[in-house]
Design a protein around this motif. Structure first.
Motif, PDB file in Angstrom:
ATOM      1  N   ALA A  66       0.769  -1.147   0.061  1.00 42.82           N
ATOM      2  CA  ALA A  66      -0.001   0.015   0.047  1.00 42.82           C
ATOM      3  C   ALA A  66       0.842   1.283   0.008  1.00 42.82           C
ATOM      4  O   ALA A  66       0.564   2.075  -0.811  1.00 42.82           O
ATOM      5  N   ALA A  67       1.973   1.445   0.659  1.00 41.98           N
ATOM      6  CA  ALA A  67       2.773   2.354   0.888  1.00 41.98           C
ATOM      7  C   ALA A  67       3.603   2.384  -0.400  1.00 41.98           C
ATOM      8  O   ALA A  67       3.497   3.876  -0.994  1.00 41.98           O
ATOM      9  N   ASP A  68       3.886   1.470  -1.088  1.00 38.54           N
ATOM     10  CA  ASP A  68       4.507   1.467  -2.544  1.00 38.54           C
ATOM     11  C   ASP A  68       3.385   2.211  -3.446  1.00 38.54           C
ATOM     12  O   ASP A  68       3.954   3.021  -4.369  1.00 38.54           O
ATOM     13  N   TRP A  69       2.395   1.739  -3.542  1.00 36.00           N
ATOM     14  CA  TRP A  69       1.524   2.140  -4.430  1.00 36.00           C
ATOM     15  C   TRP A  69       0.976   3.657  -4.321  1.00 36.00           C
ATOM     16  O   TRP A  69       0.717   4.325  -5.110  1.00 36.00           O
ATOM     17  N   ILE A  70       0.860   3.901  -3.052  1.00 40.26           N
ATOM     18  CA  ILE A  70       0.457   5.459  -2.542  1.00 40.26           C
ATOM     19  C   ILE A  70       1.817   6.362  -3.091  1.00 40.26           C
ATOM     20  O   ILE A  70       1.531   7.507  -3.490  1.00 40.26           O
ATOM     21  N   ALA A  71       3.054   5.851  -2.770  1.00 42.68           N
ATOM     22  CA  ALA A  71       3.921   6.804  -3.396  1.00 42.68           C
ATOM     23  C   ALA A  71       4.012   6.839  -4.672  1.00 42.68           C
ATOM     24  O   ALA A  71       4.365   7.946  -5.333  1.00 42.68           O
ATOM     25  N   ASN A  72       3.735   5.750  -5.438  1.00 41.67           N
ATOM     26  CA  ASN A  72       3.803   5.848  -6.939  1.00 41.67           C
ATOM     27  C   ASN A  72       2.726   6.829  -7.355  1.00 41.67           C
ATOM     28  O   ASN A  72       2.940   7.613  -8.389  1.00 41.67           O
ATOM     29  N   PHE A  73       1.620   6.770  -6.774  1.00 39.41           N
ATOM     30  CA  PHE A  73       0.244   7.809  -7.137  1.00 39.41           C
ATOM     31  C   PHE A  73       0.914   9.095  -6.906  1.00 39.41           C
ATOM     32  O   PHE A  73       0.737  10.053  -7.606  1.00 39.41           O
ATOM     33  N   ALA A  74       1.444   9.416  -5.708  1.00 35.29           N
ATOM     34  CA  ALA A  74       1.771  10.639  -5.357  1.00 35.29           C
ATOM     35  C   ALA A  74       2.770  11.282  -6.343  1.00 35.29           C
ATOM     36  O   ALA A  74       2.870  12.416  -6.882  1.00 35.29           O
ATOM     37  N   LEU A  75       3.743  10.433  -6.957  1.00 28.90           N
ATOM     38  CA  LEU A  75       4.869  10.917  -7.850  1.00 28.90           C
ATOM     39  C   LEU A  75       4.171  11.144  -9.170  1.00 28.90           C
ATOM     40  O   LEU A  75       4.558  12.093  -9.780  1.00 28.90           O
ATOM     41  N   ILE A  76       3.017  10.149  -9.389  1.00 32.20           N
ATOM     42  CA  ILE A  76       2.320  10.470 -10.753  1.00 32.20           C
ATOM     43  C   ILE A  76       1.634  11.957 -10.772  1.00 32.20           C
ATOM     44  O   ILE A  76       1.710  12.731 -11.931  1.00 32.20           O
ATOM     45  N   LEU A  77       1.181  12.347  -9.620  1.00 31.24           N
ATOM     46  CA  LEU A  77       0.390  13.395  -9.429  1.00 31.24           C
ATOM     47  C   LEU A  77       1.463  14.691  -9.360  1.00 31.24           C
ATOM     48  O   LEU A  77       1.267  15.797  -9.809  1.00 31.24           O
ATOM     49  N   LEU A  78       2.696  14.542  -8.814  1.00 31.38           N
ATOM     50  CA  LEU A  78       3.645  15.745  -8.669  1.00 31.38           C
ATOM     51  C   LEU A  78       4.394  16.067  -9.773  1.00 31.38           C
ATOM     52  O   LEU A  78       4.847  17.055 -10.050  1.00 31.38           O
ATOM     53  N   VAL A  79       4.818  14.958 -10.790  1.00 26.98           N
ATOM     54  CA  VAL A  79       5.636  15.133 -11.779  1.00 26.98           C
ATOM     55  C   VAL A  79       5.147  16.271 -12.755  1.00 26.98           C
ATOM     56  O   VAL A  79       6.156  17.061 -13.077  1.00 26.98           O
ATOM     57  N   PRO A  80       4.088  16.242 -13.099  1.00 26.44           N
ATOM     58  CA  PRO A  80       3.753  17.497 -14.071  1.00 26.44           C
ATOM     59  C   PRO A  80       3.827  18.775 -13.389  1.00 26.44           C
ATOM     60  O   PRO A  80       4.255  19.614 -14.051  1.00 26.44           O
ATOM     61  N   THR A  81       3.586  18.864 -12.094  1.00 25.45           N
ATOM     62  CA  THR A  81       3.672  20.167 -11.307  1.00 25.45           C
ATOM     63  C   THR A  81       4.993  20.569 -11.346  1.00 25.45           C
ATOM     64  O   THR A  81       5.666  21.709 -11.545  1.00 25.45           O
ATOM     65  N   MET A  82       6.109  19.338 -10.877  1.00 27.72           N
ATOM     66  CA  MET A  82       7.612  19.726 -10.719  1.00 27.72           C
ATOM     67  C   MET A  82       8.036  19.944 -12.115  1.00 27.72           C
ATOM     68  O   MET A  82       8.802  20.882 -12.209  1.00 27.72           O
ATOM     69  N   LEU A  83       7.494  19.382 -13.304  1.00 26.50           N
ATOM     70  CA  LEU A  83       8.107  19.832 -14.461  1.00 26.50           C
ATOM     71  C   LEU A  83       7.718  21.008 -15.139  1.00 26.50           C
ATOM     72  O   LEU A  83       8.523  21.829 -15.392  1.00 26.50           O
ATOM     73  N   ASN A  84       6.631  21.438 -14.786  1.00 26.24           N
ATOM     74  CA  ASN A  84       6.198  23.018 -14.940  1.00 26.24           C
ATOM     75  C   ASN A  84       6.929  24.005 -14.172  1.00 26.24           C
ATOM     76  O   ASN A  84       7.517  25.097 -14.620  1.00 26.24           O
ATOM     77  N   GLY A  85       7.401  23.758 -12.773  1.00 24.88           N
ATOM     78  CA  GLY A  85       7.812  24.516 -11.966  1.00 24.88           C
ATOM     79  C   GLY A  85       9.464  24.488 -12.261  1.00 24.88           C
ATOM     80  O   GLY A  85       9.942  25.379 -12.338  1.00 24.88           O
ATOM     81  N   PHE A  86      10.144  23.472 -12.496  1.00 23.64           N
ATOM     82  CA  PHE A  86      11.643  23.239 -12.470  1.00 23.64           C
ATOM     83  C   PHE A  86      11.997  23.138 -13.836  1.00 23.64           C
ATOM     84  O   PHE A  86      13.437  23.412 -14.252  1.00 23.64           O
ATOM     85  N   GLY A  87      11.332  22.575 -14.733  1.00 23.72           N
ATOM     86  CA  GLY A  87      11.736  22.224 -16.056  1.00 23.72           C
ATOM     87  C   GLY A  87      12.314  20.845 -15.956  1.00 23.72           C
ATOM     88  O   GLY A  87      12.657  20.247 -14.973  1.00 23.72           O
ATOM     89  N   LEU A  88      12.414  20.449 -17.237  1.00 25.39           N
ATOM     90  CA  LEU A  88      12.633  18.978 -17.422  1.00 25.39           C
ATOM     91  C   LEU A  88      14.183  18.384 -16.873  1.00 25.39           C
ATOM     92  O   LEU A  88      14.483  17.612 -16.236  1.00 25.39           O
ATOM     93  N   ALA A  89      15.180  19.529 -17.310  1.00 21.37           N
ATOM     94  CA  ALA A  89      16.628  19.361 -16.672  1.00 21.37           C
ATOM     95  C   ALA A  89      16.914  19.117 -15.255  1.00 21.37           C
ATOM     96  O   ALA A  89      17.399  18.292 -14.759  1.00 21.37           O
ATOM     97  N   TRP A  90      16.096  20.191 -14.657  1.00 21.77           N
ATOM     98  CA  TRP A  90      16.112  20.118 -13.055  1.00 21.77           C
ATOM     99  C   TRP A  90      15.381  18.851 -12.480  1.00 21.77           C
ATOM    100  O   TRP A  90      15.978  18.423 -11.495  1.00 21.77           O
TER     101      TRP A  90
END
Length: 131
Positions: A66-90
């Motif tokens: 459950a912890a693994d899948w919750i972490a995967n879900f959180a990562l899926i939600l956060l990556v687009p936001t981080m991509l827009n905020g930091f850019g792909l290189a960072w």
């Protein structure tokens, strides 16, 4: 290798263009995925099957999954936001740092269990907890 691969991809994004950029990004991502698969990728699932005493293995494995899948879900939600905020290189540099932290964590806190019984593994953790 995961950290090196992400840094290669980040360098491709930040410092190149055209076909060279695409090639470096693809090499970085492909090597990252391969290194993850043969490295720390299975560690969480290995821990669930080997580290927990028989009496609690089912419940502990369920909580770990459950912890693994919750972490995967959180990562899926956060990556687009981080991509827009930091850019792909960072973002790739961030994944390189996280990969290095994962390596340090596994090397520091996950004992080798090859050819050990569950009881012997439990004793290892009990000794570590007592220290």
């Amino acid at each position: 290798m995961m950290s090196v691969a992400m840094l290669i991809g980040a360098a491709g994004v930040a410092f190149t263009g055209g076909l060279t950029r695409i090639i470096l990004i693809m090499i970085g991502l492909d090597v990252f995925i391969a290194a993850f698969a043969i490295g720390v990728g299975g560690t969480g699932w290995l821990i669930q099957g080997e580290y927990f005493p028989t009496a609690v293995r089912g419940r502990a494995a369920a909580l770990g999954a459950a912890a693994d899948w919750i972490a995967n879900f959180a990562l899926i939600l956060l990556v687009p936001t981080m991509l827009n905020g930091f850019g792909l290189a960072w973002l790739m540099v961030l994944f390189a740092v996280l990969s290095a932290i994962a390596l340090l964590f596994v090397n520091s806190f996950i004992p080798e269990t090859k050819e050990l019984s569950v009881e012997e593994i439990t004793e290892i953790f009990e000794r570590q907890a007592a220290d």
